[in-house]
Scaffold this motif. Structure first.
Motif, mmCIF file in Angstrom:
data_model
loop_
_atom_site.group_PDB
_atom_site.id
_atom_site.type_symbol
_atom_site.label_atom_id
_atom_site.label_comp_id
_atom_site.label_asym_id
_atom_site.label_seq_id
_atom_site.Cartn_x
_atom_site.Cartn_y
_atom_site.Cartn_z
ATOM 1 N N ASN A 37 -23.194 10.390 34.158
ATOM 2 C CA ASN A 37 -23.546 9.038 33.791
ATOM 3 C C ASN A 37 -22.535 8.057 34.830
ATOM 4 O O ASN A 37 -23.187 6.996 35.363
ATOM 5 N N VAL A 38 -21.355 8.259 35.227
ATOM 6 C CA VAL A 38 -20.677 7.677 36.451
ATOM 7 C C VAL A 38 -21.866 7.673 37.578
ATOM 8 O O VAL A 38 -21.869 6.700 38.348
ATOM 9 N N LEU A 94 -24.768 8.208 37.989
ATOM 10 C CA LEU A 94 -25.996 7.597 38.007
ATOM 11 C C LEU A 94 -25.796 6.181 38.015
ATOM 12 O O LEU A 94 -26.452 5.333 38.672
ATOM 13 N N PHE A 95 -24.694 5.592 37.430
ATOM 14 C CA PHE A 95 -24.193 4.010 37.422
ATOM 15 C C PHE A 95 -24.046 3.592 38.846
ATOM 16 O O PHE A 95 -24.590 2.813 39.363
ATOM 17 N N HIS A 118 -27.287 3.557 41.090
ATOM 18 C CA HIS A 118 -28.069 2.159 40.563
ATOM 19 C C HIS A 118 -27.317 1.082 41.195
ATOM 20 O O HIS A 118 -28.048 0.307 41.724
ATOM 21 N N ASP A 160 -27.487 17.215 34.786
ATOM 22 C CA ASP A 160 -28.571 17.107 33.845
ATOM 23 C C ASP A 160 -29.829 16.524 34.544
ATOM 24 O O ASP A 160 -29.948 15.511 34.844
ATOM 25 N N ASP A 197 -32.700 16.028 33.396
ATOM 26 C CA ASP A 197 -33.398 14.858 32.442
ATOM 27 C C ASP A 197 -32.966 13.449 33.221
ATOM 28 O O ASP A 197 -33.809 12.444 32.973
ATOM 29 N N LYS A 198 -31.784 13.288 33.718
ATOM 30 C CA LYS A 198 -31.253 12.034 34.136
ATOM 31 C C LYS A 198 -32.039 11.711 35.591
ATOM 32 O O LYS A 198 -32.023 10.455 35.724
ATOM 33 N N LEU A 242 -34.286 8.617 35.778
ATOM 34 C CA LEU A 242 -33.758 7.318 35.555
ATOM 35 C C LEU A 242 -33.626 6.977 37.197
ATOM 36 O O LEU A 242 -33.220 5.738 37.135
ATOM 37 N N ASP A 247 -24.858 12.741 21.796
ATOM 38 C CA ASP A 247 -24.549 11.792 22.810
ATOM 39 C C ASP A 247 -25.642 10.981 23.352
ATOM 40 O O ASP A 247 -26.729 11.436 23.757
ATOM 41 N N SER A 280 -26.455 9.127 25.497
ATOM 42 C CA SER A 280 -26.930 8.673 27.032
ATOM 43 C C SER A 280 -27.462 9.905 27.068
ATOM 44 O O SER A 280 -28.180 10.261 28.370
ATOM 45 N N LYS A 281 -27.914 10.765 26.456
ATOM 46 C CA LYS A 281 -28.609 12.017 26.744
ATOM 47 C C LYS A 281 -30.122 11.913 26.077
ATOM 48 O O LYS A 281 -30.323 11.514 24.797
ATOM 49 N N ILE A 333 -19.706 2.659 30.774
ATOM 50 C CA ILE A 333 -20.718 3.427 31.623
ATOM 51 C C ILE A 333 -21.673 4.163 30.800
ATOM 52 O O ILE A 333 -22.793 4.185 31.035
ATOM 53 N N ASP A 334 -21.064 4.990 29.938
ATOM 54 C CA ASP A 334 -21.795 5.684 28.850
ATOM 55 C C ASP A 334 -22.710 4.619 28.114
ATOM 56 O O ASP A 334 -23.941 5.062 28.117
ATOM 57 N N TYR A 377 -24.030 2.022 29.325
ATOM 58 C CA TYR A 377 -25.044 1.628 30.429
ATOM 59 C C TYR A 377 -26.219 2.871 30.736
ATOM 60 O O TYR A 377 -27.192 2.235 30.482
ATOM 61 N N VAL A 378 -25.669 3.885 30.517
ATOM 62 C CA VAL A 378 -26.735 4.751 30.727
ATOM 63 C C VAL A 378 -27.580 4.942 29.609
ATOM 64 O O VAL A 378 -28.815 5.124 29.554
ATOM 65 N N ILE A 381 -30.051 2.066 29.587
ATOM 66 C CA ILE A 381 -31.104 2.239 30.434
ATOM 67 C C ILE A 381 -32.242 3.314 30.209
ATOM 68 O O ILE A 381 -33.418 3.377 30.177
ATOM 69 N N THR A 382 -31.572 4.689 29.615
ATOM 70 C CA THR A 382 -32.412 5.548 28.880
ATOM 71 C C THR A 382 -33.311 4.837 27.902
ATOM 72 O O THR A 382 -34.493 5.313 28.014
ATOM 73 N N PHE A 392 -24.182 -5.692 34.594
ATOM 74 C CA PHE A 392 -24.938 -5.085 33.784
ATOM 75 C C PHE A 392 -26.219 -5.824 33.359
ATOM 76 O O PHE A 392 -27.507 -5.375 33.277
#
Lengths: 144, 225
Positions: free
Chosen positions: A81-82, A84-85, A88, A105, A107-108, A111, B51, B53-54, B77-78, B80-81, B84-85, B108
């Motif tokens: 997550n970090v 990806l952020f 971005h 992952d 899947d990410k 994004l 989770d 964010s998955k 951050i979690d 955010y993801v 966006i997901t 954001f």
């Protein structure tokens, strides 16, 4: 002036090794990690700068790492997550020309579609390597 | 409305109770198993453990095409993801994120989160609004602070009093939207006459905000006798 600066985020094994390699071939390297003990993984010969700080904070990237001067950023923290952020941020806000990011992952990866961000997936690399070792080309196999 | 509530503890519980009363379709996701069980039993609804964010968790939760997605975890951050997901992969119309760090509010929003809520930021904004302007003026900002709506009380010495709005030379940057005159609310048009003690609700851009207040409150210069 040609940009020759590389910013590495996350000083784990991968980040520290890439930092050392790029520094050896003459790049101007800055490596950021929020934990100063992580810099122990850097080789003694590392000739770049280390910055202690949270790279999800735009002011650290801009003021401490001077990321606007960078030609590339390599993002390798241990959190998808970090990573990806920050990818971005670098793409949409800072506009870094080349962005590489490690994602555990797969899947990410969806994004970062429609961006120039390039992902490294240890999972896919491991599968490919396994298939190679076993002498089976799974790409061909899956198309047949 | 179909609303997804992702993570959070007591604030999630509060929001769930509120929305449930209004008969919305709620999808609740929580990565804390114990708190998830608590929410589930206290609100009598299923909670998806995972989770948010998955992508596969949102898939299990059948979050597609929801109207609103609210990310309430304590990790910015979690959130955010997760947002966006939800937005990019699940076609959720409006995504809302809570953040701890006030510096991330604008960031954001720029990155595509529709609404970002930060208690420290809100506190700062409301203190700012209270202190710039005298206390009988109330101000709110909407659409990422592109529009400012202000409520002003008209004193009898104001130049604007007893005039039709049409004739008051109202500048382009300012719109008098409605007038509260006890006990009724008047939707203002060119023929509306402004009276003393009216409460005006005006809309402006932030750049012209103070100028607009100044315009409305211009007073007659007393003649020297």
């Amino acid at each position: 002036m040609k940009k020759n600066k590389s910013v590495i985020i996350g000083s784990g094994r991968l980040g520290a090794s890439i930092a050392a390699m790029l520094s050896d071939i003459g790049n101007d390297v800055v490596i950021i990690d929020k934990d100063d003990t992580s810099f122990r993984k850097l080789a003694d010969t590392f000739g770049g700068y280390d910055v202690i700080g949270d790279a999800t904070d735009l002011s650290i990237l801009e003021n401490e790492a001077l990321i606007k001067e960078a030609k590339e950023v390599i993002i390798t923290t241990d959190s998808d997550n970090v990573n990806l952020f920050i990818a971005h941020l670098c793409f949409y806000i800072i506009d870094v020309p080349n962005i590489y990011v490690r994602l555990s992952d797969v899947d990410k990866g969806k994004l970062i579609k429609n961006t120039t961000i390039q992902a490294i997936y240890p999972f896919i690399l491991s599968i490919d390597e396994f298939m190679n070792m076993r002498g089976l080309n799974h790409h061909e196999n899956s198309h047949s | 409305m179909k609303i997804v509530i992702a993570n959070g503890t007591h604030e999630a519980d509060f929001i769930i109770k509120k929305f449930k009363k209004d008969k919305h379709k709620l999808i609740v996701i929580n990565s804390d198993k114990d708190f998830g069980n608590y929410i589930s039993s206290s609100n009598r609804l299923p909670v998806i453990f995972g989770d948010p964010s998955k992508a596969y968790v949102l898939e299990d939760a059948e979050a597609w095409d929801a109207d609103v997605f609210i990310a309430l975890s304590t990790n910015d951050i979690d959130n955010y993801v997760a947002c966006i997901t939800a937005k990019k992969l699940f076609n959720i119309k409006r995504v809302v994120s809570v953040v701890r760090n006030p510096k991330r509010v604008d960031l954001f929003k720029t990155l595509g989160i529709d609404s970002v809520i930060c208690s420290t930021y809100l506190l700062g904004e409301s203190i700012k609004n209270e202190s710039i302007i005298e206390d009988f003026i109330k101000t709110i900002s909407i659409e990422n602070e592109k529009i400012v709506i202000t409520e002003l009380i008209i004193e009898k010495q104001c130049l604007i009093v007893n005039q039709k709005i049409r004739n008051a030379n109202i500048p382009q940057y300012l719109n008098i939207s409605c007038i509260y005159r006890e006990p009724e609310v008047i939707i203002a048009n060119g023929d509306t006459i402004i009276l003393p003690n009216d409460k005006l609700v005006i809309a402006t851009t932030p750049e012209h905000h103070l100028e607009a207040i100044e315009f409305i409150q211009r007073k007659e210069i007393p003649h020297a006798s």
